[in-house]
Scaffold this active site. Structure first.
Site, PDB file in Angstrom:
ATOM      1  N   ASP A   1      27.838  48.214   7.235  1.00 30.99           N
ATOM      2  CA  ASP A   1      26.918  47.136   6.939  1.00 30.99           C
ATOM      3  C   ASP A   1      26.716  45.780   7.623  1.00 30.99           C
ATOM      4  O   ASP A   1      27.666  45.275   7.975  1.00 30.99           O
ATOM      5  CB  ASP A   1      27.056  46.958   5.320  1.00 30.99           C
ATOM      6  CG  ASP A   1      27.036  48.202   4.576  1.00 30.99           C
ATOM      7  OD1 ASP A   1      26.175  48.900   4.883  1.00 30.99           O
ATOM      8  OD2 ASP A   1      27.717  48.388   3.477  1.00 30.99           O
TER       9      ASP A   1
ATOM     10  N   GLU B   1      35.424  44.783  -1.102  1.00 35.88           N
ATOM     11  CA  GLU B   1      34.720  45.737  -0.481  1.00 35.88           C
ATOM     12  C   GLU B   1      34.820  45.310   1.190  1.00 35.88           C
ATOM     13  O   GLU B   1      34.548  46.074   2.163  1.00 35.88           O
ATOM     14  CB  GLU B   1      33.242  45.383  -0.817  1.00 35.88           C
ATOM     15  CG  GLU B   1      32.137  46.062   0.156  1.00 35.88           C
ATOM     16  CD  GLU B   1      30.718  45.795   0.033  1.00 35.88           C
ATOM     17  OE1 GLU B   1      30.467  44.773  -0.606  1.00 35.88           O
ATOM     18  OE2 GLU B   1      29.849  46.287   0.634  1.00 35.88           O
ATOM     19  N   GLU B   2      34.841  43.979   1.473  1.00 30.58           N
ATOM     20  CA  GLU B   2      34.926  43.610   2.777  1.00 30.58           C
ATOM     21  C   GLU B   2      36.140  43.536   3.604  1.00 30.58           C
ATOM     22  O   GLU B   2      36.251  42.804   4.869  1.00 30.58           O
ATOM     23  CB  GLU B   2      34.522  41.894   2.761  1.00 30.58           C
ATOM     24  CG  GLU B   2      32.982  41.526   2.037  1.00 30.58           C
ATOM     25  CD  GLU B   2      31.856  42.353   2.855  1.00 30.58           C
ATOM     26  OE1 GLU B   2      30.955  42.860   1.993  1.00 30.58           O
ATOM     27  OE2 GLU B   2      31.891  43.070   4.007  1.00 30.58           O
TER      28      GLU B   2
ATOM     29  N   GLU C   1      32.479  48.998  -7.563  1.00 29.13           N
ATOM     30  CA  GLU C   1      30.841  49.287  -7.883  1.00 29.13           C
ATOM     31  C   GLU C   1      30.943  50.008  -9.244  1.00 29.13           C
ATOM     32  O   GLU C   1      30.577  49.710 -10.225  1.00 29.13           O
ATOM     33  CB  GLU C   1      30.261  49.768  -6.730  1.00 29.13           C
ATOM     34  CG  GLU C   1      29.880  48.468  -5.909  1.00 29.13           C
ATOM     35  CD  GLU C   1      28.999  48.986  -4.601  1.00 29.13           C
ATOM     36  OE1 GLU C   1      29.311  50.061  -4.172  1.00 29.13           O
ATOM     37  OE2 GLU C   1      28.224  48.333  -4.147  1.00 29.13           O
TER      38      GLU C   1
ATOM     39  N   ASP D   1      27.776  37.075   2.018  1.00 30.04           N
ATOM     40  CA  ASP D   1      29.242  37.888   1.745  1.00 30.04           C
ATOM     41  C   ASP D   1      30.304  37.262   2.050  1.00 30.04           C
ATOM     42  O   ASP D   1      31.322  37.235   1.254  1.00 30.04           O
ATOM     43  CB  ASP D   1      28.956  39.023   2.725  1.00 30.04           C
ATOM     44  CG  ASP D   1      28.041  40.082   2.331  1.00 30.04           C
ATOM     45  OD1 ASP D   1      27.199  40.667   3.355  1.00 30.04           O
ATOM     46  OD2 ASP D   1      27.801  40.531   1.100  1.00 30.04           O
TER      47      ASP D   1
ATOM     48  N   LEU E   1      29.723  39.896  -3.005  1.00 27.61           N
ATOM     49  CA  LEU E   1      28.327  39.965  -2.922  1.00 27.61           C
ATOM     50  C   LEU E   1      27.669  41.417  -3.051  1.00 27.61           C
ATOM     51  O   LEU E   1      27.781  42.082  -1.920  1.00 27.61           O
ATOM     52  CB  LEU E   1      27.799  39.044  -2.038  1.00 27.61           C
ATOM     53  CG  LEU E   1      26.408  38.091  -2.303  1.00 27.61           C
ATOM     54  CD1 LEU E   1      27.035  37.145  -3.216  1.00 27.61           C
ATOM     55  CD2 LEU E   1      25.729  38.028  -1.307  1.00 27.61           C
ATOM     56  N   ASP E   2      27.101  41.959  -3.994  1.00 25.62           N
ATOM     57  CA  ASP E   2      26.408  43.010  -4.269  1.00 25.62           C
ATOM     58  C   ASP E   2      24.837  42.860  -3.936  1.00 25.62           C
ATOM     59  O   ASP E   2      24.198  41.995  -4.490  1.00 25.62           O
ATOM     60  CB  ASP E   2      26.732  43.706  -5.523  1.00 25.62           C
ATOM     61  CG  ASP E   2      25.877  45.151  -5.559  1.00 25.62           C
ATOM     62  OD1 ASP E   2      26.153  46.064  -5.049  1.00 25.62           O
ATOM     63  OD2 ASP E   2      24.811  44.981  -6.585  1.00 25.62           O
TER      64      ASP E   2
ATOM     65  N   ASP F   1      33.591  43.428  -5.468  1.00 21.55           N
ATOM     66  CA  ASP F   1      32.367  43.169  -4.474  1.00 21.55           C
ATOM     67  C   ASP F   1      32.266  41.883  -4.496  1.00 21.55           C
ATOM     68  O   ASP F   1      31.406  41.461  -5.409  1.00 21.55           O
ATOM     69  CB  ASP F   1      31.205  44.330  -5.138  1.00 21.55           C
ATOM     70  CG  ASP F   1      30.113  44.491  -4.064  1.00 21.55           C
ATOM     71  OD1 ASP F   1      29.293  45.385  -4.248  1.00 21.55           O
ATOM     72  OD2 ASP F   1      30.234  43.539  -3.122  1.00 21.55           O
TER      73      ASP F   1
HETATM   74  P1  AHG Z   1      26.341  45.898  -1.219  1.00 22.93           P
HETATM   75  O1  AHG Z   1      25.183  44.874  -0.945  1.00 22.93           O
HETATM   76  O2  AHG Z   1      27.624  45.327  -2.011  1.00 22.93           O
HETATM   77  O3  AHG Z   1      26.686  46.601   0.101  1.00 22.93           O
HETATM   78  O4  AHG Z   1      25.874  46.879  -2.262  1.00 22.93           O
HETATM   79  C1  AHG Z   1      24.412  47.339  -1.791  1.00 22.93           C
HETATM   80  C2  AHG Z   1      24.029  48.574  -2.660  1.00 22.93           C
HETATM   81  C3  AHG Z   1      23.831  48.211  -4.076  1.00 22.93           C
HETATM   82  O5  AHG Z   1      23.665  46.987  -4.434  1.00 22.93           O
HETATM   83  C4  AHG Z   1      22.524  48.674  -4.196  1.00 22.93           C
HETATM   84  O6  AHG Z   1      22.233  49.692  -5.433  1.00 22.93           O
HETATM   85  C5  AHG Z   1      22.393  50.034  -3.051  1.00 22.93           C
HETATM   86  O7  AHG Z   1      23.239  49.547  -2.055  1.00 22.93           O
HETATM   87  C6  AHG Z   1      21.148  50.189  -2.199  1.00 22.93           C
HETATM   88  O8  AHG Z   1      21.124  50.909  -1.565  1.00 22.93           O
HETATM   89  P2  AHG Z   1      19.801  51.643  -0.674  1.00 22.93           P
HETATM   90  O9  AHG Z   1      19.314  50.400  -0.014  1.00 22.93           O
HETATM   91  O10 AHG Z   1      20.028  52.625   0.118  1.00 22.93           O
HETATM   92  O11 AHG Z   1      18.926  51.989  -1.990  1.00 22.93           O
HETATM   93 MN    MN Z   2      27.875  46.370  -3.721  1.00 21.06          MN
HETATM   94 MN    MN Z   3      28.787  43.840  -1.381  1.00 17.57          MN
END
Ligand code: AHG
Ligand code: MN
Ligand code: MN
Length: 342
Positions: free
Chosen positions: A70, A99-100, A287, A76, A123-124, A121
């Site tokens: 990501d 997560e990081e 999560e 983040d 920043l989600d 996590d």
């Molecule tokens: P993060 O930003 O901590 O990586 O989490 C992102 C996750 C979660 O927040 C969300 O439900 C999901 O990614 C969305 O995924 P899609 O874009 O594949 O739907």
């Molecule tokens: Mn997340």
């Molecule tokens: Mn995150």
């Protein structure tokens, strides 16, 4: 003139709530209450930046990817460092995991270690930051299993049913912190004028009548037959009068929070074998498990499609699991559709 004294809206700060919860446990030493307090202060600092991200030069990406592939957003990194700097020196933790960070985050040698581990996590939903969509922080607290000294990976690889506390902060139209220590789920709204989280949602219970289903239907073509039929069922193809509206914004915390308060189900199913998301996208430790802990405390349920999330013995810090979370009967129905296709 008599003052209107509706004591239903008594003022309770989150700190007082932590200590009142603690007083129910005579053997409690206050370390957990103080750890939760440190998380709340971290949240206020992160909130002060998320509400100004467009101005505070912390929009956009760091120009690098994390181990999940990501793009790492500046926020983040800011959130990650804030939680670390708040907790690395207090002597309350044996280790952290994020997560990081690929591995566990040790407590520096010059600081004492404590009896808990904090897994988070930072920043989600970070792909949403630049578009002013709600994001969040998720945290999970376990009691260390090792006796003393530096915390270990095993201290972090504990199943959700052994969580001591869990919660999230949602940075949205208001900033809320929602947490549980196993005594129900309680929500606090930040009053930024005084910098206090005040009790606004005591004893949250997921409503019996669901309103929403939350899934990224853009991936529908990658789901199993059972998942396609389950989604049709939620949309009204059933004889129980269930016909839910779709709400999905791609921030797990925001999607979960809405369903917790309004009733509904969030799911991120497994995709086809061999796909990068054969076990779904969401991570168990920071999560699925903490939110499953809250869901069950609020009368709901969370499953990987076959078994309770809280029963899964973790084998890795970043292991992914399919996630179905929200109203118990809707999650159970998903399990039924997946069982029937086996
Ligand atoms: P993060 O930003 O901590 O990586 O989490 C992102 C996750 C979660 O927040 C969300 O439900 C999901 O990614 C969305 O995924 P899609 O874009 O594949 O739907
Ligand atoms: Mn997340
Ligand atoms: Mn995150």
């Amino acid at each position: 003139m008599t003052v209107e004294r509706s004591f239903a809206d008594k003022i309770v700060t989150i700190e007082r709530h932590f200590f009142e919860q603690q007083s129910k446990f005579p053997e409690a030493t206050g370390v957990l209450s103080n750890l939760l307090y440190d998380v709340a202060v971290s949240a206020k600092i992160i909130a002060s930046h998320t509400t100004r991200a467009g101005l505070a030069e912390i929009l956009g990406t760091e120009g690098k990817e994390n181990m999940h592939g990501d793009e790492v957003q500046k926020l983040d990194t800011f959130a990650e460092r804030t939680i670390y700097r708040m907790n690395d020196h207090t002597g309350r933790l044996a280790a952290m995991a994020s997560e990081e960070e690929e591995g566990i985050i040790p407590i520096p040698d010059n600081y004492p270690t404590g009896k808990y581990v904090l897994i988070y996590d930072p920043l989600d939903g970070s792909s949403n930051i630049d578009f002013n969509v709600s994001v969040g922080t998720i945290f999970a607290i376990h009691r260390r299993k090792s006796k003393e000294g530096p915390g270990t990976l095993e201290d972090c690889l504990q199943k959700g049913s052994d969580l001591v506390a869990a919660g999230y902060i949602i940075y949205g139209s208001s900033t809320m912190m929602v947490y549980s220590t196993g005594q129900g789920v309680h929500g606090f709204t930040l009053d930024p004028r005084v910098g206090e989280f005040l009790l606004s949602h005591p004893n949250i219970r997921i409503p019996a009548k669901p309103k929403y289903y939350s899934v990224n239907q853009g991936y529908q073509h990658r789901w199993s037959e059972g998942m396609q039929r389950y989604t049709n069922w939620l949309q009204g193809d059933n004889d129980q009068g269930i016909s839910l509206s779709l709400r999905y914004i791609g921030s797990l915390v925001a999607d979960f929070h809405r369903n917790l308060l309004a009733g509904g189900i969030f799911y991120y199913p497994a995709e086809g074998k061999g796909s990068k998301k054969a076990s779904g996208k969401l991570r168990l430790l920071y999560e699925a498990a903490p939110l499953a802990f809250l869901a069950e405390q609020a009368g709901g349920y969370a499953s990987d499609g076959h078994n309770p999330i809280l029963d899964i013995e973790p084998t890795g810090l970043h292991q992914r699991v399919p996630l179905f979370i929200g109203n118990r009967d809707l999650v159970k129905k998903a399990e039924e559709f997946l069982r029937d296709e086996q």
